[in-house]
Design an enzyme around this catalytic site. Structure first.
Site, PDB file in Angstrom:
ATOM      1  N   CYS A  68      -2.825   5.108 -35.058  1.00  0.00           N
ATOM      2  CA  CYS A  68      -2.390   4.411 -33.849  1.00  0.00           C
ATOM      3  C   CYS A  68      -3.179   4.907 -32.636  1.00  0.00           C
ATOM      4  O   CYS A  68      -3.328   6.117 -32.433  1.00  0.00           O
ATOM      5  CB  CYS A  68      -0.894   4.643 -33.625  1.00  0.00           C
ATOM      6  SG  CYS A  68      -0.252   3.781 -32.164  1.00  0.00           S
ATOM      7  N   CYS A  72       1.192   9.068 -27.874  1.00  0.00           N
ATOM      8  CA  CYS A  72       2.563   9.581 -27.793  1.00  0.00           C
ATOM      9  C   CYS A  72       2.585  11.036 -28.276  1.00  0.00           C
ATOM     10  O   CYS A  72       2.176  11.331 -29.410  1.00  0.00           O
ATOM     11  CB  CYS A  72       3.500   8.735 -28.644  1.00  0.00           C
ATOM     12  SG  CYS A  72       3.441   6.970 -28.249  1.00  0.00           S
ATOM     13  N   CYS A  75       4.153  12.044 -31.794  1.00  0.00           N
ATOM     14  CA  CYS A  75       3.926  11.229 -32.981  1.00  0.00           C
ATOM     15  C   CYS A  75       2.774  11.733 -33.843  1.00  0.00           C
ATOM     16  O   CYS A  75       1.632  11.849 -33.384  1.00  0.00           O
ATOM     17  CB  CYS A  75       3.669   9.783 -32.570  1.00  0.00           C
ATOM     18  SG  CYS A  75       3.559   8.672 -33.989  1.00  0.00           S
ATOM     19  N   CYS A 112      14.595  -1.523 -42.002  1.00  0.00           N
ATOM     20  CA  CYS A 112      13.719  -1.459 -40.829  1.00  0.00           C
ATOM     21  C   CYS A 112      12.283  -1.214 -41.280  1.00  0.00           C
ATOM     22  O   CYS A 112      12.036  -0.389 -42.166  1.00  0.00           O
ATOM     23  CB  CYS A 112      14.158  -0.333 -39.901  1.00  0.00           C
ATOM     24  SG  CYS A 112      15.893  -0.438 -39.420  1.00  0.00           S
ATOM     25  N   CYS A 143      14.958  -5.370 -39.241  1.00  0.00           N
ATOM     26  CA  CYS A 143      14.498  -4.785 -37.983  1.00  0.00           C
ATOM     27  C   CYS A 143      13.021  -4.461 -38.135  1.00  0.00           C
ATOM     28  O   CYS A 143      12.572  -4.067 -39.225  1.00  0.00           O
ATOM     29  CB  CYS A 143      15.292  -3.519 -37.654  1.00  0.00           C
ATOM     30  SG  CYS A 143      14.793  -2.716 -36.097  1.00  0.00           S
ATOM     31  N   CYS A 203      16.843  -3.220 -30.240  1.00  0.00           N
ATOM     32  CA  CYS A 203      17.091  -1.847 -30.683  1.00  0.00           C
ATOM     33  C   CYS A 203      16.235  -0.957 -29.788  1.00  0.00           C
ATOM     34  O   CYS A 203      15.006  -1.022 -29.843  1.00  0.00           O
ATOM     35  CB  CYS A 203      16.693  -1.700 -32.150  1.00  0.00           C
ATOM     36  SG  CYS A 203      16.861  -0.022 -32.797  1.00  0.00           S
ATOM     37  N   ARG A 281      22.798   4.964 -33.141  1.00  0.00           N
ATOM     38  CA  ARG A 281      22.190   5.354 -34.414  1.00  0.00           C
ATOM     39  C   ARG A 281      21.701   6.796 -34.357  1.00  0.00           C
ATOM     40  O   ARG A 281      20.885   7.164 -33.508  1.00  0.00           O
ATOM     41  CB  ARG A 281      21.034   4.410 -34.752  1.00  0.00           C
ATOM     42  CG  ARG A 281      21.471   2.950 -34.761  1.00  0.00           C
ATOM     43  CD  ARG A 281      20.441   2.022 -35.369  1.00  0.00           C
ATOM     44  NE  ARG A 281      20.851   0.634 -35.183  1.00  0.00           N
ATOM     45  CZ  ARG A 281      21.723  -0.009 -35.955  1.00  0.00           C
ATOM     46  NH1 ARG A 281      22.272   0.612 -36.981  1.00  0.00           N
ATOM     47  NH2 ARG A 281      22.032  -1.272 -35.710  1.00  0.00           N
TER      48      ARG A 281
END
Length: 346
Positions: A68, A72, A75, A112, A143, A203, A281
């Site tokens: 990616c 972040c 991550c 998900c 999701c 979400c 969650r």
């Protein structure tokens, strides 16, 4: 300060009134409540709107791992992280559907799918849509989290019948640039707006334990609780520090920056009180939590967990451990629909 006086002075929360006009001062007052009082109020709100003793079981699959371009700091899938994670291409539809079938057989109600993208390419949308349609045909809630979306991409997902789109705000608006620099907090809100306009449930939550202050946790909850409509789903993640990521390296050197269990439970409780109809969650980080901490999170209003051995690329408690925990607590897997989807409220 006299404890009794401080409790009486705090906002009289407990009826589960749905509001989108919360102030930061009100949310800070909730965080400051004596722990037992906060838990009592959170459980009162929870029981007003949610099935007692039921936890929704969900499964999360990485359908495109690593590489990616975002930076972040938490991550392991960021291309800028030094985690030796191998980037992989988007999975075939049949492989994803086979995983969904296994998840359903193991008791998951919700499936998900996450892709490590800044944003999906239009050339990938046909396969993405086929995944949504295939999982939905199994009778599972769907999701996806694919990064930022254009209005057209969101509408395609909505037309395919996607139940939820996950796009977390991660932290407070003020702390956001300390965690991510390749996109802005407003970019996140733009995608949430596209998702809403496409008729998809939202979400949206974040991560605590990234070295943020309580003020940042107040700001994080405030940003969610003052959206025009509360997210139907609010994942609260505890940072899993991965060596080779920015935050993983920082916290390895400063372990006292890690959030303690009671403060994590407080965050769950405040989310439940301020967003009474949302599914809260309990997401990443459970594998390092004791049974007692998880039990307190359920008392604080969490009513959904991810099962299985993996969450994207991080470890997770596993189906057997979860079944044993729920049995120990006398809790059962959730049946039926979530309150916000059923009521169409807020």
């Amino acid at each position: 300060m006299n404890v009794i006086a401080s409790v009486e002075a705090a906002p009289a929360i407990g009826t589960g009134e749905v509001r989108t006009d919360w102030t930061r001062a009100e949310i800070a007052d909730l965080f400051d409540l004596p722990f037992n009082e906060l838990m009592y109020r959170a459980q009162t709100v929870h029981r007003a709107h949610h099935a007692v003793g039921q936890v929704q079981l969900c499964t999360l699959l990485s359908i495109k791992t690593g590489g990616c371009p975002e930076d972040c700091g938490y991550c392991s899938q960021s291309a800028s992280a030094d985690t030796q994670l191998k980037a992989e291409k988007l999975m075939d539809v049949d492989a994803v559907l086979a995983s969904a079938a296994e998840a359903k057989a193991a008791g998951s109600q919700r499936f998900c799918m996450g892709a490590a993208w800044r944003n999906p390419k239009d050339r990938d949308m046909d396969r993405i849509v086929a995944m949504v349609e295939g999982v939905a045909a199994m009778g599972m809630e769907t999701c996806m989290t694919l990064g930022m979306l254009t209005p057209d991409q969101a509408q395609r997902l909505g037309n395919a019948g996607l139940d939820y789109y996950n796009h977390n705000i991660d932290t407070s608006p003020e702390n956001y640039a300390n965690v991510i620099t390749t996109r802005s907090f407003d970019d996140r809100l733009d995608t949430l707006s596209h998702v809403r306009e496409a008729g998809i449930n939202v979400c949206c939550g974040g991560i605590v334990g990234m070295g943020e202050t309580r003020g940042d946790r107040v700001g994080f909850v405030h940003a969610l609780a003052t959206l025009p409509r509360h997210p139907e789903s609010v994942p609260v993640n505890a940072l899993v520090p991965v060596k080779g990521t920015v935050l993983g390296n920082i916290l390895a050197d400063t372990p006292l920056a890690k959030i303690d269990d009671i403060e994590f439970v407080r965050t769950v409780a405040v989310a439940r009180i301020t967003m009474p109809l949302s599914m809260v969650r309990l997401s990443a980080g459970r594998e390092s939590m004791s049974d007692a901490t998880q039990a307190m999170c359920f008392m604080a209003g969490a009513n959904s967990i991810f099962t299985g051995d993996r969450l994207l690329t991080a470890g997770n408690a596993g189906d057997d451990a979860d079944a044993a925990l729920l049995a120990k607590l006398g809790m059962t897997p959730m049946v039926g629909e979530e309150p916000m989807r059923k009521s169409g409220c807020c």
